[in-house]
Enzyme design. Structure first.
Site, short mmCIF file in Angstrom:
data_model
loop_
_atom_site.label_atom_id
_atom_site.label_comp_id
_atom_site.label_asym_id
_atom_site.label_seq_id
_atom_site.Cartn_x
_atom_site.Cartn_y
_atom_site.Cartn_z
N HIS A 150 68.32 -25.74 71.77
CA HIS A 150 66.91 -25.34 71.82
C HIS A 150 66.52 -25.23 73.29
CE1 HIS A 150 66.82 -29.69 72.19
NE2 HIS A 150 65.54 -29.66 72.51
N HIS A 198 64.07 -26.83 75.26
CA HIS A 198 63.45 -27.85 76.09
C HIS A 198 64.24 -27.98 77.39
CE1 HIS A 198 61.23 -29.97 72.54
NE2 HIS A 198 60.52 -28.99 73.08
N ASP A 225 65.38 -30.34 79.21
CA ASP A 225 66.52 -31.24 79.36
C ASP A 225 67.81 -30.67 78.74
OD1 ASP A 225 65.29 -31.58 76.87
OD2 ASP A 225 65.86 -33.68 76.69
N ASP A 270 68.50 -33.89 68.87
CA ASP A 270 67.09 -33.48 68.82
C ASP A 270 66.70 -33.02 67.42
OD1 ASP A 270 65.89 -32.97 71.95
OD2 ASP A 270 68.04 -33.24 71.68
#
Length: 303
Positions: free
Chosen positions: A61, A63, A65, A206
């Site tokens: 994904h 994000h 990080d 996640d």
């Protein structure tokens, strides 16, 4: 043989002793990354791995990080003289993400081939493996991955002779072709033995625990799963932020009957994830509370 290395095991922000999320997979002369968090390039250098020949980067994904290392990786590839294309794959809006990445990583001389997922499950046949991306449950569109390194069946000479298959057809049949000679069609199943077990690695971070993970991880040689929180009191926080605790991931590993579980993607509030090893192993014995650089060579059962 398949080499798996966790380059970074951190979530959210890096720590002095923990880079952000990335996993390196190497096999048959190929190399893939899953995620490319901040510090990935440094972690690769530490493992003495050149970024020049990475074939693909699969993103779970968008994000930061999991993606902030992309500009540096691409620029270093360019400076190393890379000319061959690279595949970058991920959920919807990949093109918009890459447009932002390329506004920083200017003058990349090689082609970037984008593969954006529009289905909840996508299967890709790429560089000798089957790579399956499947949707999980996070605060943004997020996918987990199955790397399936399959093996061809062995040639069975006795079977070929029994089926009276001409010697000239053997080589092509071993490659999966159907061969016609003297008006007779010969098929690979007439000369090949039973299929041999390959290698299977599942990578899932996640996400809340969802049925799809256990289904795809069934019998995996290695399941790399999220260990965001080790403190049982953080269970409600995991639910709120759509993450998983170490114990939830260990329960999936036990249910899926995997050979080994590596935990990763730790909260920066968790200084020493290893302190929870005993509790997690009580749920699934073959659990490793990983640290940066965790590495293993997976081999076929008959090697």
């Amino acid at each position: 043989m398949l080499n798996v290395c966790l380059l970074g095991t951190g979530g959210t922000v890096p720590l002095p002793h923990r880079w952000l999320t990335s996993c390196l997979l190497r096999f048959n002369g190929h190399a893939f990354l899953i995620d490319c968090g901040e510090g990935t390039q440094i972690a690769l250098h530490k493992q003495r791995v050149s970024v020049k020949h990475i074939d693909a980067i699969f993103l779970t994904h968008y994000h930061a990080d999991h993606t902030a290392g992309l500009p540096g990786i691409l620029l270093t590839m360019a400076k190393a003289g890379r000319t061959e294309p690279i595949l970058i794959a991920g959920p919807k809006d990949l093109h918009d993400v890459m447009r932002g990445v390329m506004s920083i990583a200017r003058y990349v001389p090689f082609e970037i081939r984008e593969c954006e997922y529009h289905e909840r499950e996508v299967e890709m046949d790429f560089k000798d493996v089957i790579m399956t991306a499947f949707a999980v449950r996070h605060s943004v569109p997020c996918y987990s991955y199955v790397l399936d390194l399959r093996r061809n069946a062995r040639f069975d000479r006795q079977k070929a002779e029994k089926n009276q298959v001409p010697l000239k057809a053997w080589s092509r049949l071993q490659k999966g072709e159907t061969v016609e000679m003297d008006g007779i069609a010969y098929t690979p199943d007439q000369v090949m033995g039973e299929e041999r077990k390959g290698l299977k690695v599942v990578y899932s971070t996640d996400t809340r625990p969802v049925e799809q993970i256990a289904r795809h991880a069934q019998g995996a040689d290695l399941y790399i799963g999220e260990g965001m929180y080790g403190d049982p009191e953080k269970a409600d926080k995991a639910k709120l932020n759509l993450h998983s605790t170490m114990y939830e991931t260990a329960a999936i590993a036990a249910r899926a009957n995997v050979k080994e579980l590596w935990l990763t993607h730790y909260s920066p509030s968790m200084e020493t994830p290893s302190e929870y090893t005993e509790q997690v192993q009580a749920i699934f014995r073959n659990t490793v509370v990983s640290a940066d650089g965790q590495q293993k060579e997976l081999r076929y059962e008959d090697e």
